[in-house]
Every structure is written in structure tokens, then in C-alpha cells.
Scaffold this active site. Structure first.
Site, short mmCIF file in Angstrom:
data_model
loop_
_atom_site.label_atom_id
_atom_site.label_comp_id
_atom_site.label_asym_id
_atom_site.label_seq_id
_atom_site.Cartn_x
_atom_site.Cartn_y
_atom_site.Cartn_z
N VAL A 69 0.85 -1.18 0.00
CA VAL A 69 0.00 0.00 0.00
C VAL A 69 0.88 1.23 0.00
O VAL A 69 1.83 1.34 0.79
CB VAL A 69 -0.91 0.02 1.26
CG1 VAL A 69 -1.69 1.33 1.33
CG2 VAL A 69 -1.87 -1.16 1.26
N ALA A 114 4.50 4.09 2.81
CA ALA A 114 4.02 2.84 2.22
C ALA A 114 4.16 1.72 3.24
O ALA A 114 4.82 1.89 4.28
CB ALA A 114 4.81 2.50 0.97
N LYS A 115 3.58 0.61 2.97
CA LYS A 115 3.80 -0.58 3.81
C LYS A 115 3.43 -1.81 3.00
O LYS A 115 2.60 -1.74 2.09
CB LYS A 115 2.90 -0.52 5.06
CG LYS A 115 3.42 -1.40 6.18
CD LYS A 115 4.54 -0.70 6.90
CE LYS A 115 5.01 -1.45 8.11
NZ LYS A 115 5.78 -0.53 8.99
N GLY A 116 4.05 -2.93 3.36
CA GLY A 116 3.73 -4.20 2.72
C GLY A 116 3.51 -5.26 3.76
O GLY A 116 3.96 -5.14 4.91
#
Ligand code: GLU
Length: 425
Positions: A69, A114-116
Site C-alpha cells: 500500500v 508505504a507498507k507491505g
């Protein structure tokens, strides 16, 4: 205003994404954010969900689900870690991505957020399975990551080795080595000195500032730490070196406490040998939950979200809470702690040391010029101390808790960039 942001506290308590949006809503009113920018910042810019097929060791095939995201890129490329955990959800990754936007803005590094995450149980997987999972996930998200677009890093249960596989997979696809695509890499392939301890070191720097403000002497100040991974374990080591007494620690399997102080070196050796702090000889047993209520001056939640709630907040005995984890405190608990005079150093401040040194790593990779550790730690200290002061100044000026103070600084910076860039087309 035009949003439908009137959601119940109960919903927010169950969903970190609603909690993250609610934290933004609170500060939006305070700083007079325009409706347009408020609406814009309440949503992620981009969400990618991928299916990750992996051949497991015994030849069986498994399907995993992963997310990346990107919340906001107004101030620069998106930045944020990837977590491997069985409880990962898209809403959680969205919240974590939004928090990265604020974190990068608060320490004033030129990144968005962001992040995953991949839904998996890395503890039940072999190294080979983890490598296959990492490489295929990297390949699936390679359409949106890159050193000038979105730069992943470690998070819960992801390691420098996993970052090395991400770097290699991305580089193999492009045909040449691209170290700047990921941070938190091993030193041998373009990692930065000081990155492994950076989250904990940043947490120590801001805790020291809070101790000054609150007039609590560091020497002998008692500390309880929930979580003994990269952040919690290094926080124990660095805080002990600085004169704090580490009295209670825990990990997902349980904890150990000693009112007179734990032998941190022995504890770290025990964790490295057995995989847990449980069973360490130098103290008595304590649960992962009870660590939060242990009698201490400083509490460091360094594990997962939503552990400090309206239920346990009234029983917390610490004077300062330094959030090494992301999202450990629910909004209802924030209010209770503030009323009780407990200073919470919010995640976007207390754990920003990690992404700050990630930024240094990225800069060094792009310049192909590497710095000494002393220089890195000095630059980190400068950024963390400044972010603490700015947060404290806003919190004092508006008479709000430190989270809202930190949000005021961060959201204003992102809003300014968004406004200046204008709306395309
Ligand atoms: N996962 C860390 C965080 O939540 C570090 C992110 C990074 O270095 O990009 O801040």
C-alpha cells in the site's frame, strides 16, 4: 464537513485502519486542515493485492496473499517496511502505510509512506520456503517499487537476509545491481552501518529527551519492554548501556521480570540460543500482557498493535511510554493516559529512527559513498531530538497529548506539499 467520519469508538478499537483515520481526524480539526486535503489524506494513494504461489519443501504448492500500500507520495518516494505475519490484513497495512507518511514527515526526510505485508507464519517455514516466498512477492510488487518510487525495508519478522533477496530479485529483473530499491540490507551489499540498531537508538534518544522534560534521572530508571525483536532487544541493550535498569521483558511466548534489574547480556544470549526470553534464569515469570503494567518509569511497547487499551490504561504505572511498536495504543487509551499525566512518545516519533537510518542508507546507496557509524548516529540524534522538540512544542501550545502534537507537525508538512503541488489534472 463532507466526510462520513462519525464512526463508533468500538469499531475503531477493532480496526487499526479506522483508528489511523480517527487520529488524523482529531488533528485535522485542531490545525484547521481544509476539507479537501483532509479527504485526500484519509485514503491511500494506491493499494496492490497479490497472490504469491510458493513451492514448499515437500513439493506441495501453497498460495499466499500479500499487499503493498502506498499512502502518500507528496514529499517524495513512498517508504515503509514489509511484515510477514499470520494476522496481516489489508486494513492493517493501510494503517501502517499512513503512519509511515506521518513518520517520514515528522523527522523531515523526503519520503511518503508505504507498507507491505504477507499473510504467512515465517516461524513455521524453512529458509528455502521463505526465500521462495520473498522472491515471488518481490516480483509481484516490482511493478510499483523501485529506488525512485517505493523503497521497502524490514518490519515484523522480516530480516536483513530477506532484504538481500528483495534486492537480488529486483536487480535480476533489471539486469544490474540496484541496492537503493530496499533498505535494511546486510552491510556487504549496500546496507548502512547503524541500521540494525537504529529504531532502538532513536527510541533511546527521544526517551532521554522526555526524561529531561519530566525531570526523571536516567541512572537507575526502571524500564519494562514488551517485545524482544529488533526494536525491543536493541532497546534493552542500548538503554542498559545508558544507565537505565531493565526490569521486565517479554516476547510472544511470555516474559521474565526482576525488580532489581535483569542481566541484559545474559538475556540476549538466552534469546539467541532458545528463540525466546522465556526460561531465562535471572528473574521470575511474567506474562506478555502483565509486562505492560509492571512498576517502572519507562514502558516500551515494542511488539504489535492495540495492546494498550481503555481496559489496561488505568493500571499502567510507567511515567513515560515510548512506542517502539507501530500502533500499540488505542485512541481511548491515549485520552486516559494523558489525563493521568503519562507522557506517550507516539510511534511516529519513538520508532522513527529506523526509517531515518533507512533514508541514510538510501542516500549512501544512490551516492555510492558510505559513511562512518559515528556520523550516522550523530545525524540520527540530530533528527530525533529536533522531532521531539517540535512535537513537544505543538503539544504544549495546543494543550494536547504528544501524539496529536506529532501529528500536527507531520500533517502540516504533508498538507503543505500537497497544496503546493496542486491537484492533477
Ligand atoms: N518498518 C519500520 C517502520 O515501521 C522501518 C521502515 C523503513 O525503514 O522504511 O518504521
Amino acid at each position: 464537513m463532507a466526510t462520513s467520519i462519525d464512526r463508533s469508538a468500538v469499531q475503531a478499537a477493532e480496526n487499526v485502519w479506522l483508528m489511523a483515520q480517527r487520529q488524523l481526524d482529531e488533528v485535522a480539526t485542531l490545525i484547521g486542515l481544509s476539507d479537501a486535503i483532509h479527504l485526500y489524506l484519509r485514503q491511500p494513494k494506491r493499494v496492490l493485492e497479490v497472490s504469491v504461489p510458493v513451492r514448499m519443501d515437500e513439493g506441495r504448492f501453497s498460495m499466499f496473499t500479500g499487499f503493498r500500500v502506498q499512502h502518500n507520495m507528496s514529499r517524495g518516494p513512498a517508504k515503509g517496511g514489509i511484515r510477514f505475519h499470520p494476522d496481516v490484513t489489508l486494513d492493517e497495512v493501510k494503517a501502517l502505510a499512513m503512519w509511515m507518511t506521518w513518520k517520514c514527515a515528522l523527522v523531515n526526510i523526503p519520503f511518503g509512506g508505504a507498507k507491505g505485508g504477507v499473510i504467512c507464519d515465517p516461524k513455521a517455514m524453512s529458509m528455502q520456503e521463505l526465500e521462495h516466498l520473498t522472491r515471488r512477492f518481490t516480483s509481484e510488487i516490482s511493478i510499483i517499487i523501485g529506488p525512485e518510487k517505493d523503497i521497502p525495508a524490514p518490519d515484523v519478522y522480516t530480516t536483513p537476509q530477506i532484504m538481500a533477496w528483495i534486492m537480488d530479485t529486483y536487480s535480476m529483473q533489471k539486469g544490474y545491481s540496484i541496492p537503493g530499491v530496499v533498505t535494511g540490507k546486510p552491510i556487504a551489499i549496500g546496507g548502512s552501518l547503524g541500521r540494525d540498531k537504529a529504531t532502538a537508538r532513536g527510541c533511546l534518544y527521544v526517551t532521554n529527551e522526555a526524561m529531561k522534560v519530566r525531570n526523571i534521572p536516567i541512572e537507575g530508571a526502571r524500564v519494562a519492554i514488551q517485545g524482544f525483536g529488533n526494536a525491543g532487544m536493541h532497546a534493552a541493550e542500548l538503554m542498559a548501556e545508558d544507565g537505565y535498569t531493565i526490569c521486565a521483558v517479554s516476547d510472544s511466548r511470555g516474559g521474565v521480570a526482576n525488580a532489581k534489574g535483569l542481566d541484559v547480556r545474559g538475556l540476549v544470549a538466552h534469546k539467541q540460543e532458545t528463540g525466546s526470553v522465556v526460561g531465562f534464569g535471572g528473574g521470575e515469570k511474567i506474562s506478555n500482557k502483565d509486562v505492560l503494567e509492571y512498576d517502572c518509569e519507562v514502558l516500551v511497547p515494542a511488539a504489535l498493535e492495540k495492546v494498550i487499551t481503555a481496559e489496561n490504561a488505568p493500571r499502567i504505572r510507567a511515567k513515560i511510554i515510548a512506542e517502539a511498536a507501530n500502533g500499540p495504543t488505542l485512541p481511548e487509551a491515549d485520552a486516559i493516559l494523558h489525563d493521568r499525566g503519562i507522557m506517550v512518545l507516539p510511534d511516529i516519533l519513538a520508532n522513527a529512527g529506523g526509517v531515518t537510518v533507512s533514508y541514510f542508507e538510501w542516500v549512501q546507496d544512490l551516492q555510492e559513498n558510505f559513511w562512518e557509524e559515528d556520523e550516522i548516529n550523530a545525524r540520527l540524534k540530530h533528527k530525533m531530538t529536533r522531532a521531539f522538540r517540535e512535537t513537544y512544542e505543538q503539544a504544549t501550545r495546543h494543550n494536547v497529548h504528544m501524539r496529536t502534537g506529532a501529528y500536527a507537525v507531520a500533517v502540516n508538512r504533508v498538507a503543505e506539499a500537497t497544496k503546493l503541488r496542486g491537484l492533477y489534472p
